[in-house]
Scaffold this active site. Sequence first.
Site, PDB file in Angstrom:
ATOM      1  N   GLU A  62     -14.048   0.937   3.693  1.00 43.50           N
ATOM      2  CA  GLU A  62     -15.057   1.497   2.776  1.00 43.50           C
ATOM      3  C   GLU A  62     -15.431   0.522   1.657  1.00 43.50           C
ATOM      4  OE1 GLU A  62     -11.941   2.194   2.903  1.00 43.50           O
ATOM      5  OE2 GLU A  62     -11.139   2.409   0.867  1.00 43.50           O
TER       6      GLU A  62
ATOM      7  N   CYS B  53      -4.887   3.191   3.544  1.00 39.98           N
ATOM      8  CA  CYS B  53      -3.959   2.668   2.540  1.00 39.98           C
ATOM      9  C   CYS B  53      -3.060   3.784   1.978  1.00 39.98           C
ATOM     10  CB  CYS B  53      -4.752   1.948   1.464  1.00 39.98           C
ATOM     11  SG  CYS B  53      -3.814   0.648   0.690  1.00 39.98           S
TER      12      CYS B  53
ATOM     13  N   HIS C 224      -9.102  -1.393   3.780  1.00 42.36           N
ATOM     14  CA  HIS C 224     -10.172  -0.545   3.222  1.00 42.36           C
ATOM     15  C   HIS C 224     -11.549  -0.861   3.797  1.00 42.36           C
ATOM     16  CE1 HIS C 224      -7.806   1.092  -0.196  1.00 42.36           C
ATOM     17  NE2 HIS C 224      -7.157  -0.059  -0.100  1.00 42.36           N
TER      18      HIS C 224
HETATM   19  N1  GLN Z   1       0.161   0.602  -3.293  1.00 47.14           N
HETATM   20  C1  GLN Z   1      -0.440   1.887  -3.176  1.00 47.14           C
HETATM   21  C2  GLN Z   1       0.611   2.964  -2.903  1.00 47.14           C
HETATM   22  O1  GLN Z   1       1.724   2.658  -2.650  1.00 47.14           O
HETATM   23  C3  GLN Z   1      -1.512   1.917  -2.106  1.00 47.14           C
HETATM   24  C4  GLN Z   1      -2.627   0.952  -2.448  1.00 47.14           C
HETATM   25  C5  GLN Z   1      -3.982   1.355  -1.980  1.00 47.14           C
HETATM   26  O2  GLN Z   1      -4.229   2.497  -1.587  1.00 47.14           O
HETATM   27  N2  GLN Z   1      -4.898   0.423  -2.076  1.00 47.14           N
HETATM   28  O3  GLN Z   1       0.298   4.105  -2.921  1.00 47.14           O
END
Ligand code: GLN
Length: 185
Positions: A170, A79, A168
């Site tokens: 995890e 992410c 994710h």
């Molecule tokens: N929206 C977040 C970003 O732009 C990422 C979201 C996440 O890591 N769950 O950094």
Amino acid sequence: MVKRIGVLALQGDFAEHKLALEQVGAEVIEVRLPHDLDTLDGLIIPGGESTTLRKLADFYGLMKPLRAFAQDKPVWGTCAGAILLAREVVDQEPHLGVMDIKIQRNAFGRQINSFVADLDIDGEIYPAVFIRAPLIVSVGSGVKILASLNHNRIVAAQQGHMLATVFHPELTNDLRFHRRFIEMI
Ligand code: GLN
């Protein structure tokens, strides 16, 4: 041999990655300063907030060491971590810029639009948690697409020793991705 895996522990859900890695038998080091990278076999950059992660990485002098590490050793960004790895980030400057993917932040809407979906990866089904997730809008020729949502939205990719997932693993009880990362090493 037991693998020593670092988890960037500046912000975000590093504790969950640490737990998952311990469950698959890795030794886990929390990375907060450049010297923490010295003896690692691999590194996870967790989810969180990429702008905040970047600010903290700048503050602790981690950007150059992280870039050097990622060019040489296995790295997995989940992410926000995937956003940090990307060579291109839509409408803003990239961060580490090491992986040949173009990524768009918050591509699935706001926090309340977070969702769980089943992903088919090589015929196996994985539960995937998307939290204000980015989307990999395109990948370079040396990058393998590992998973797509609805057949056309890229959500996991691998370029040699670099892995990016916009979801994710995890946050589930499914340890297959953490095992896969360990096996990459
Ligand atoms: N929206 C977040 C970003 O732009 C990422 C979201 C996440 O890591 N769950 O950094």
